[in-house]
Design a protein around this motif. Structure first.
Motif, PDB file in Angstrom:
ATOM      1  N   GLU A  68      32.868   8.667 -19.411  1.00  0.00           N
ATOM      2  CA  GLU A  68      31.765   9.586 -19.670  1.00  0.00           C
ATOM      3  C   GLU A  68      32.124  10.483 -20.856  1.00  0.00           C
ATOM      4  OE1 GLU A  68      31.256  13.055 -18.961  1.00  0.00           O
ATOM      5  OE2 GLU A  68      33.202  13.506 -18.144  1.00  0.00           O
ATOM      6  N   LYS A  69      31.103  10.947 -21.537  1.00  0.00           N
ATOM      7  CA  LYS A  69      31.239  11.584 -22.847  1.00  0.00           C
ATOM      8  C   LYS A  69      32.266  12.705 -22.925  1.00  0.00           C
ATOM      9  CE  LYS A  69      26.489  10.659 -24.206  1.00  0.00           C
ATOM     10  NZ  LYS A  69      25.230  11.238 -24.678  1.00  0.00           N
ATOM     11  N   SER A  70      32.388  13.501 -21.899  1.00  0.00           N
ATOM     12  CA  SER A  70      33.247  14.681 -22.034  1.00  0.00           C
ATOM     13  C   SER A  70      34.734  14.336 -22.086  1.00  0.00           C
ATOM     14  CB  SER A  70      32.983  15.691 -20.911  1.00  0.00           C
ATOM     15  OG  SER A  70      33.619  15.313 -19.721  1.00  0.00           O
ATOM     16  N   ILE A  71      35.139  13.186 -21.544  1.00  0.00           N
ATOM     17  CA  ILE A  71      36.576  12.874 -21.503  1.00  0.00           C
ATOM     18  C   ILE A  71      37.161  12.688 -22.899  1.00  0.00           C
ATOM     19  CG2 ILE A  71      38.297  11.172 -20.753  1.00  0.00           C
ATOM     20  CD1 ILE A  71      36.798  11.052 -18.076  1.00  0.00           C
ATOM     21  N   PRO A  72      36.648  11.789 -23.738  1.00  0.00           N
ATOM     22  CA  PRO A  72      37.259  11.672 -25.069  1.00  0.00           C
ATOM     23  C   PRO A  72      37.077  12.926 -25.917  1.00  0.00           C
ATOM     24  CG  PRO A  72      35.302  10.278 -24.920  1.00  0.00           C
ATOM     25  CD  PRO A  72      35.578  10.804 -23.542  1.00  0.00           C
ATOM     26  N   VAL A  73      35.966  13.618 -25.749  1.00  0.00           N
ATOM     27  CA  VAL A  73      35.742  14.858 -26.507  1.00  0.00           C
ATOM     28  C   VAL A  73      36.773  15.899 -26.111  1.00  0.00           C
ATOM     29  CG1 VAL A  73      34.143  16.794 -26.839  1.00  0.00           C
ATOM     30  CG2 VAL A  73      33.294  14.435 -26.916  1.00  0.00           C
ATOM     31  N   ARG A  74      37.008  16.079 -24.818  1.00  0.00           N
ATOM     32  CA  ARG A  74      37.986  17.076 -24.369  1.00  0.00           C
ATOM     33  C   ARG A  74      39.399  16.716 -24.803  1.00  0.00           C
ATOM     34  NH1 ARG A  74      37.219  17.967 -18.173  1.00  0.00           N
ATOM     35  NH2 ARG A  74      36.425  15.852 -18.199  1.00  0.00           N
TER      36      ARG A  74
ATOM     37  N   GLY B 293      50.873  14.491 -20.463  1.00  0.00           N
ATOM     38  CA  GLY B 293      51.180  13.895 -19.172  1.00  0.00           C
ATOM     39  C   GLY B 293      51.207  12.391 -19.249  1.00  0.00           C
ATOM     40  N   SER B 294      51.404  11.792 -18.122  1.00  0.00           N
ATOM     41  CA  SER B 294      51.563  10.353 -18.023  1.00  0.00           C
ATOM     42  C   SER B 294      50.216   9.671 -17.820  1.00  0.00           C
ATOM     43  CB  SER B 294      52.496  10.040 -16.847  1.00  0.00           C
ATOM     44  OG  SER B 294      52.740   8.678 -16.769  1.00  0.00           O
ATOM     45  N   ILE B 295      49.927   8.683 -18.685  1.00  0.00           N
ATOM     46  CA  ILE B 295      48.708   7.887 -18.549  1.00  0.00           C
ATOM     47  C   ILE B 295      49.087   6.414 -18.536  1.00  0.00           C
ATOM     48  CG2 ILE B 295      47.259   9.617 -19.681  1.00  0.00           C
ATOM     49  CD1 ILE B 295      47.186   7.709 -22.131  1.00  0.00           C
ATOM     50  N   GLU B 296      48.198   5.603 -17.972  1.00  0.00           N
ATOM     51  CA  GLU B 296      48.400   4.161 -17.980  1.00  0.00           C
ATOM     52  C   GLU B 296      47.292   3.512 -18.807  1.00  0.00           C
ATOM     53  OE1 GLU B 296      48.274   0.554 -14.845  1.00  0.00           O
ATOM     54  OE2 GLU B 296      49.593   2.219 -14.296  1.00  0.00           O
ATOM     55  N   VAL B 297      47.716   2.658 -19.730  1.00  0.00           N
ATOM     56  CA  VAL B 297      46.785   1.908 -20.571  1.00  0.00           C
ATOM     57  C   VAL B 297      47.287   0.475 -20.629  1.00  0.00           C
ATOM     58  CG1 VAL B 297      45.761   1.685 -22.864  1.00  0.00           C
ATOM     59  CG2 VAL B 297      46.258   3.958 -21.957  1.00  0.00           C
TER      60      VAL B 297
ATOM     61  N   ARG C 162      39.489  27.042 -22.618  1.00  0.00           N
ATOM     62  CA  ARG C 162      40.643  26.146 -22.476  1.00  0.00           C
ATOM     63  C   ARG C 162      41.649  26.420 -23.588  1.00  0.00           C
ATOM     64  NH1 ARG C 162      42.095  22.681 -18.266  1.00  0.00           N
ATOM     65  NH2 ARG C 162      43.958  21.658 -19.002  1.00  0.00           N
ATOM     66  N   SER C 163      42.893  26.691 -23.222  1.00  0.00           N
ATOM     67  CA  SER C 163      43.920  26.964 -24.227  1.00  0.00           C
ATOM     68  C   SER C 163      45.141  26.064 -24.076  1.00  0.00           C
ATOM     69  CB  SER C 163      44.351  28.434 -24.148  1.00  0.00           C
ATOM     70  OG  SER C 163      44.914  28.702 -22.878  1.00  0.00           O
ATOM     71  N   THR C 164      45.112  25.148 -23.110  1.00  0.00           N
ATOM     72  CA  THR C 164      46.230  24.229 -22.911  1.00  0.00           C
ATOM     73  C   THR C 164      45.706  22.803 -22.895  1.00  0.00           C
ATOM     74  OG1 THR C 164      45.997  24.378 -20.500  1.00  0.00           O
ATOM     75  CG2 THR C 164      47.562  25.911 -21.539  1.00  0.00           C
ATOM     76  N   PRO C 165      46.585  21.848 -23.194  1.00  0.00           N
ATOM     77  CA  PRO C 165      46.144  20.446 -23.149  1.00  0.00           C
ATOM     78  C   PRO C 165      45.732  20.046 -21.732  1.00  0.00           C
ATOM     79  CG  PRO C 165      48.280  20.645 -24.232  1.00  0.00           C
ATOM     80  CD  PRO C 165      47.969  21.971 -23.624  1.00  0.00           C
ATOM     81  N   TRP C 166      44.848  19.079 -21.646  1.00  0.00           N
ATOM     82  CA  TRP C 166      44.408  18.553 -20.358  1.00  0.00           C
ATOM     83  C   TRP C 166      45.511  17.705 -19.743  1.00  0.00           C
ATOM     84  CZ3 TRP C 166      40.078  20.199 -18.152  1.00  0.00           C
ATOM     85  CH2 TRP C 166      39.102  20.790 -18.963  1.00  0.00           C
ATOM     86  N   GLN C 167      45.550  17.695 -18.438  1.00  0.00           N
ATOM     87  CA  GLN C 167      46.374  16.769 -17.687  1.00  0.00           C
ATOM     88  C   GLN C 167      45.489  15.576 -17.342  1.00  0.00           C
ATOM     89  OE1 GLN C 167      49.749  17.140 -16.811  1.00  0.00           O
ATOM     90  NE2 GLN C 167      49.604  18.817 -18.281  1.00  0.00           N
ATOM     91  N   PRO C 168      46.027  14.354 -17.356  1.00  0.00           N
ATOM     92  CA  PRO C 168      45.187  13.185 -17.066  1.00  0.00           C
ATOM     93  C   PRO C 168      44.405  13.294 -15.764  1.00  0.00           C
ATOM     94  CG  PRO C 168      47.314  12.503 -17.898  1.00  0.00           C
ATOM     95  CD  PRO C 168      47.397  13.992 -17.708  1.00  0.00           C
ATOM     96  N   LYS C 169      45.028  13.823 -14.715  1.00  0.00           N
ATOM     97  CA  LYS C 169      44.347  13.917 -13.417  1.00  0.00           C
ATOM     98  C   LYS C 169      43.154  14.853 -13.487  1.00  0.00           C
ATOM     99  CE  LYS C 169      48.194  12.585 -10.525  1.00  0.00           C
ATOM    100  NZ  LYS C 169      49.054  12.879  -9.415  1.00  0.00           N
ATOM    101  N   GLU C 170      43.235  15.900 -14.305  1.00  0.00           N
ATOM    102  CA  GLU C 170      42.102  16.808 -14.466  1.00  0.00           C
ATOM    103  C   GLU C 170      40.908  16.070 -15.081  1.00  0.00           C
ATOM    104  OE1 GLU C 170      43.304  21.177 -15.707  1.00  0.00           O
ATOM    105  OE2 GLU C 170      44.387  19.687 -16.910  1.00  0.00           O
ATOM    106  N   LEU C 171      41.183  15.281 -16.084  1.00  0.00           N
ATOM    107  CA  LEU C 171      40.106  14.562 -16.775  1.00  0.00           C
ATOM    108  C   LEU C 171      39.433  13.526 -15.901  1.00  0.00           C
ATOM    109  CD1 LEU C 171      41.812  14.074 -20.244  1.00  0.00           C
ATOM    110  CD2 LEU C 171      39.898  15.584 -19.726  1.00  0.00           C
ATOM    111  N   LEU C 172      40.236  12.893 -15.047  1.00  0.00           N
ATOM    112  CA  LEU C 172      39.698  11.824 -14.206  1.00  0.00           C
ATOM    113  C   LEU C 172      39.192  12.334 -12.865  1.00  0.00           C
ATOM    114  CD1 LEU C 172      42.381   9.087 -14.949  1.00  0.00           C
ATOM    115  CD2 LEU C 172      40.105   9.344 -15.966  1.00  0.00           C
ATOM    116  N   GLY C 173      39.304  13.642 -12.633  1.00  0.00           N
ATOM    117  CA  GLY C 173      38.821  14.220 -11.388  1.00  0.00           C
ATOM    118  C   GLY C 173      39.647  13.846 -10.171  1.00  0.00           C
ATOM    119  N   GLU C 174      40.914  13.599 -10.382  1.00  0.00           N
ATOM    120  CA  GLU C 174      41.792  13.204  -9.257  1.00  0.00           C
ATOM    121  C   GLU C 174      42.439  14.411  -8.623  1.00  0.00           C
ATOM    122  OE1 GLU C 174      44.516  10.395 -10.972  1.00  0.00           O
ATOM    123  OE2 GLU C 174      42.939   8.949 -11.314  1.00  0.00           O
TER     124      GLU C 174
END
Length: 181
Positions: A97-103, A111-115, A169-181
């Protein structure tokens, strides 16, 4: 912060390759950049992203913007670089959804992501002070166009709305925050 993150990634890469001397050098550099970042005063206005309400991302060249701002880490074709920088094309981080890449582009990611079944543990800096809202939309649209599927176009109004929602927002996002986990 960007230099600290890069040296942390290089430390891990050299550890994995068995080169403890280079790993140690990068770890020391990461620690030094962390010290230096603590000496830099924070801006009173964290949301200093340029806005151009008349801007049109479609008039900007997303490929050129990507090449000058993203390719050094993610590769010319957005396919990633080694085990350090993840690919972007056809990933949930771009096609979600649009907000994830924009954010991610606006505020950074840590943080740790899997691709593609590979784990990447790193730091992506925020670009909100370097790129205008229209430029962020143009880069995301370029990456979404390169990805398979019917990915919705992102307008400057979308980015403005997302920027307003997360203006504090003043800090980088954590992957879990973006994915709603």
């Amino acid at each position: 912060n960007q230099m600290m993150g890069i040296h942390q990634q290089m430390d891990r890469m050299h550890q994995d390759m068995g080169d403890s001397d280079l790993a140690k050098n990068h770890k020391q550099l990461a620690e030094r950049f962390k010290e230096i970042s603590g000496m830099v005063p924070e801006s009173a206005n964290q949301d200093n992203q340029p806005k151009n309400k008349e801007g049109d991302p479609a008039l900007l060249n997303g490929a050129n913007l990507y090449a000058s701002n993203c390719a050094s880490c993610h590769g010319q074709e957005a396919q990633g670089i080694g085990n350090i920088f993840p690919p972007l094309v056809n990933t949930k981080w771009i096609t979600a959804e649009k907000s994830i890449p924009v954010r991610i582009i606006r505020d950074g990611l840590q943080g740790s992501i899997e691709v593609d079944e590979k784990r990447y543990d790193g730091y992506m800096p925020a670009f909100k002070a370097r790129l205008s809202i229209a430029e962020i939309a143009a880069i995301v649209n370029y990456l979404r166009e390169k990805s398979e599927g019917d990915n919705a176009e992102i307008t400057q109004e979308d980015v403005i709305e997302i920027a307003n929602i997360y203006s504090n927002r003043s800090t980088p996002w954590q992957p879990k925050e973006l994915l709603g986990e």
